[in-house]
Design an enzyme around this catalytic site. Structure first.
Site, short mmCIF file in Angstrom:
data_model
loop_
_atom_site.label_atom_id
_atom_site.label_comp_id
_atom_site.label_asym_id
_atom_site.label_seq_id
_atom_site.Cartn_x
_atom_site.Cartn_y
_atom_site.Cartn_z
N GLU A 160 -9.60 -10.90 -7.69
CA GLU A 160 -8.67 -9.78 -7.52
C GLU A 160 -7.48 -9.90 -8.48
OE1 GLU A 160 -7.88 -9.74 -3.29
OE2 GLU A 160 -9.92 -9.06 -2.84
N TYR A 180 -12.51 -2.17 -3.95
CA TYR A 180 -13.05 -2.22 -2.59
C TYR A 180 -14.58 -2.10 -2.58
CZ TYR A 180 -8.53 -2.13 -0.16
OH TYR A 180 -7.30 -2.44 0.35
N LYS A 221 0.82 -1.22 0.00
CA LYS A 221 0.00 0.00 0.00
C LYS A 221 0.86 1.28 0.00
CE LYS A 221 -4.02 -2.23 2.17
NZ LYS A 221 -5.05 -2.15 3.24
N HIS A 252 -2.36 -5.41 1.53
CA HIS A 252 -3.64 -6.07 1.34
C HIS A 252 -3.38 -7.52 0.99
CE1 HIS A 252 -7.48 -7.32 -0.41
NE2 HIS A 252 -6.75 -7.84 -1.37
N ASN A 302 -2.15 0.30 6.63
CA ASN A 302 -1.64 -0.94 7.22
C ASN A 302 -0.78 -1.75 6.25
OD1 ASN A 302 -3.70 -1.88 5.61
ND2 ASN A 302 -4.91 -2.79 7.26
P1 ATP Z 1 -7.26 -5.92 3.23
O1 ATP Z 1 -8.59 -6.20 2.58
O2 ATP Z 1 -6.67 -4.57 2.84
O3 ATP Z 1 -6.29 -7.05 3.08
P2 ATP Z 1 -8.34 -6.74 5.74
O4 ATP Z 1 -8.95 -7.86 4.97
O5 ATP Z 1 -7.46 -7.09 6.91
O6 ATP Z 1 -7.47 -5.82 4.80
P3 ATP Z 1 -10.86 -5.35 5.55
O7 ATP Z 1 -11.88 -5.49 6.62
O8 ATP Z 1 -11.04 -6.08 4.27
O9 ATP Z 1 -9.44 -5.74 6.22
O10 ATP Z 1 -10.66 -3.80 5.27
C1 ATP Z 1 -10.02 -3.35 4.09
C2 ATP Z 1 -9.11 -2.20 4.43
O11 ATP Z 1 -9.90 -1.09 4.85
C3 ATP Z 1 -8.15 -2.44 5.59
O12 ATP Z 1 -6.96 -3.10 5.23
C4 ATP Z 1 -7.85 -1.04 6.04
O13 ATP Z 1 -6.89 -0.42 5.17
C5 ATP Z 1 -9.21 -0.36 5.85
N1 ATP Z 1 -10.01 -0.40 7.07
C6 ATP Z 1 -10.63 -1.48 7.62
N2 ATP Z 1 -11.27 -1.16 8.74
C7 ATP Z 1 -11.06 0.17 8.92
C8 ATP Z 1 -11.47 1.12 9.90
N3 ATP Z 1 -12.23 0.76 10.95
N4 ATP Z 1 -11.06 2.39 9.74
C9 ATP Z 1 -10.30 2.78 8.70
N5 ATP Z 1 -9.88 1.93 7.74
C10 ATP Z 1 -10.26 0.65 7.85
MG MG Z 2 -10.08 -7.57 3.19
#
Ligand code: ATP
Ligand code: MG
Length: 140
Positions: A128, A51, A11, A117, A114
């Site tokens: 994806e 997303y 990211k 992804h 974070n």
């Molecule tokens: P990713 O899909 O990026 O691998 P993930 O599967 O661990 O991460 P998801 O729940 O799919 O988490 O959320 C997608 C992304 O949205 C997260 O990686 C983070 O960057 C962002 N995100 C998730 N929850 C929050 C939140 N509460 N506040 C801000 N950003 C968030």
């Molecule tokens: Mg995810």
């Protein structure tokens, strides 16, 4: 164990800090092989499409703004149980909850920024991968 493929994004918070190599090393050390890789600047349209499952979430707009704020590295990773293996080395979404030794514990700045992804299922991995790569761009 079955060899499978998963999709990864390094990211913008990580490209900004020049740690794409350090993160890729952690992926490789976890037994994953990079079989496709491209550095891109995601468009708003791509971020919203990628997303789309999070469209109704309160953080959707901020997330799309963040993912288009700088370059990202999109990758296809291959290995035994690649989806689960990648999720394990990534660590929990919120770095505060992530285990020691994971990418997010080591490098993530916040729950949003974070660093990586990773696909959450083999089915989503295929969707994806197809979103960003043509078959002949993946060389296993
Ligand atoms: P990713 O899909 O990026 O691998 P993930 O599967 O661990 O991460 P998801 O729940 O799919 O988490 O959320 C997608 C992304 O949205 C997260 O990686 C983070 O960057 C962002 N995100 C998730 N929850 C929050 C939140 N509460 N506040 C801000 N950003 C968030
Ligand atoms: Mg995810």
């Amino acid at each position: 164990m079955a060899t499978e493929r998963t999709f990864s994004i390094i990211k913008p918070d990580a490209t900004r800090r020049n740690i794409t190599g350090a993160i890729t090393k952690m992926l490789e050390d976890a037994g994953l092989r990079v079989v496709a890789s491209r550095r891109i600047r995601m468009t708003r349209e791509q971020a919203e499409g990628f997303y789309a499952v999070h469209r109704e979430r309160p953080f959707f707009n901020d997330l799309c703004a963040f993912m288009t704020s700088g370059p990202v590295v999109v990758q296809v990773l291959e290995g035994d149980d690649a989806v689960v293996r990648n999720r394990e080395v990534m660590g929990a979404t919120n770095p505060a909850d992530a285990d020691e030794g994971t990418i997010r514990k080591t490098y993530a700045e916040s729950i949003e920024a974070n660093s990586v992804h990773g696909s959450d299922s083999p089915e989503n991995a295929q969707v994806e991968i197809d979103f960003f790569f043509k078959p002949d761009e993946i060389v296993g």
